[in-house]
Design a protein around this motif. Sequence first.
Motif, mmCIF file in Angstrom:
data_model
loop_
_atom_site.group_PDB
_atom_site.id
_atom_site.type_symbol
_atom_site.label_atom_id
_atom_site.label_comp_id
_atom_site.label_asym_id
_atom_site.label_seq_id
_atom_site.Cartn_x
_atom_site.Cartn_y
_atom_site.Cartn_z
ATOM 1 N N LYS A 92 0.875 -1.330 0.093
ATOM 2 C CA LYS A 92 -0.117 -0.126 0.025
ATOM 3 C C LYS A 92 0.860 1.319 0.129
ATOM 4 N N ASP A 145 0.127 6.861 3.071
ATOM 5 C CA ASP A 145 -0.669 8.214 3.333
ATOM 6 C C ASP A 145 0.085 8.953 4.038
ATOM 7 N N SER A 199 -0.620 13.535 16.952
ATOM 8 C CA SER A 199 -1.361 13.110 18.003
ATOM 9 C C SER A 199 -0.404 12.782 19.154
ATOM 10 N N GLU A 243 -0.608 12.381 4.830
ATOM 11 C CA GLU A 243 -1.597 12.712 5.771
ATOM 12 C C GLU A 243 -1.965 12.062 6.656
ATOM 13 N N VAL A 244 -2.262 10.789 6.817
ATOM 14 C CA VAL A 244 -2.734 10.210 7.902
ATOM 15 C C VAL A 244 -1.359 9.973 8.781
ATOM 16 N N GLU A 245 -0.049 9.655 8.268
ATOM 17 C CA GLU A 245 1.040 9.382 9.258
ATOM 18 C C GLU A 245 1.309 10.759 10.033
ATOM 19 N N LYS A 246 1.193 12.176 9.228
ATOM 20 C CA LYS A 246 1.165 13.257 9.997
ATOM 21 C C LYS A 246 0.415 13.255 11.040
ATOM 22 N N HIS A 247 -0.832 13.110 10.812
ATOM 23 C CA HIS A 247 -2.129 13.135 11.956
ATOM 24 C C HIS A 247 -1.613 12.314 13.213
ATOM 25 N N LYS A 248 -0.894 10.953 12.911
ATOM 26 C CA LYS A 248 -0.520 9.997 13.759
ATOM 27 C C LYS A 248 0.428 10.853 14.757
ATOM 28 N N LYS A 297 9.604 4.312 12.764
ATOM 29 C CA LYS A 297 8.600 3.336 12.695
ATOM 30 C C LYS A 297 9.103 2.000 13.404
#
Length: 366
Positions: free
Chosen positions: A18, A21, A31, A23-28, A134
Amino acid sequence: MNKITAVLLVLSILSCEKPVDIEVEKHKIQSLMDLVEQAHFNKDANQFYQPNAEEWYDVRKGSIQRIKKSDRISGTQSYLDTMEFHQLVKRDDPIIEISDDGSMASYIGSVTVKGILEDEPVYWVVSWQSVLKKIDNEWKIISTANTEADAYTTAEIVLNQVRTNLGISGDSDMFSIYTLADCKGPKNSFKTLILSRETDGRMEQVYNKDHSIIKHGKDASWYYDVNTQSLTESLSTEMQIFARGHELHWLSFKPETRYATPVLKGFTKFQNQTAFHIQFKDNANRPVNFYYAFNSFLPLGFDINTNEKGDLVTVIFKDWEKINGISVFKQSTFIQGTDLYNYNFIDIKINQVKDQDFESKTGLIK
């Protein structure tokens, strides 16, 4: 298996992965960083270090240390327990960069921290960069570099906060100010009119039978005696210091346009209040000390040396109200030795002074 088949197999496996993403990783990541902010107010050292790996590199003050999380929990908990946080404010939007494969990331943040540590006021301006990796499919901090602003940068940030709290959000909010005061000294009553803007100041005073105007500015500075109509086309250093020292309202907004090299000297008591102490230098290279309430950033006043002997005048700002959404004071007091000079401002106008008013040699006090 021949080479062509092996290559096709590898390409097939890669095509099934995959895409990252971002933006998703930035959000994580954000947070995770939010947990650190929350931990300050929750007073929870374990939450404070939740984003960190079990070990990480700490970079500050020219040194590098390998840190174990288990070694930091106790000390950080003691700090959180003894610190009363008043503010933790993000100064800039964080900068988050993530590698194309989503395995490494960088986070750059900046905050100001204000509070009471062991009964002493503190104000820190901090920026940092964390590197994240990660680990077991979770982002973890593996190194952090920290910087704290010097006293000059911190003074600049405090002054910007002062303006914000006064209702000045940008240069467009404050072009000029007009203030007329009824004044009372130990011997006489008199009137003082001050016009101020970024590049110019004009002080007019009627004292007994004397009526004088002092103008200083980028393009012209002069002294004018209204009664005798005599003009002096230059100002001595002491006369410039005298005129600038009377631009009280402008000094409460933008003292750095009249004095040089502001530096935060720490905290002190001024008029029985805990205050930021910011020191400037006047055009004779003598110190001018400004004081701002620690709890509200409200300008409290300043003191200035009036001559080479070191004679001190202290000015106090009092009785604040809002005009056009901007906070201004209605009274001030000059303290010179045992003498008091009280200024009661009977007329204050914001952004209503015309260019020609600054150069006028006609008395504006009627």
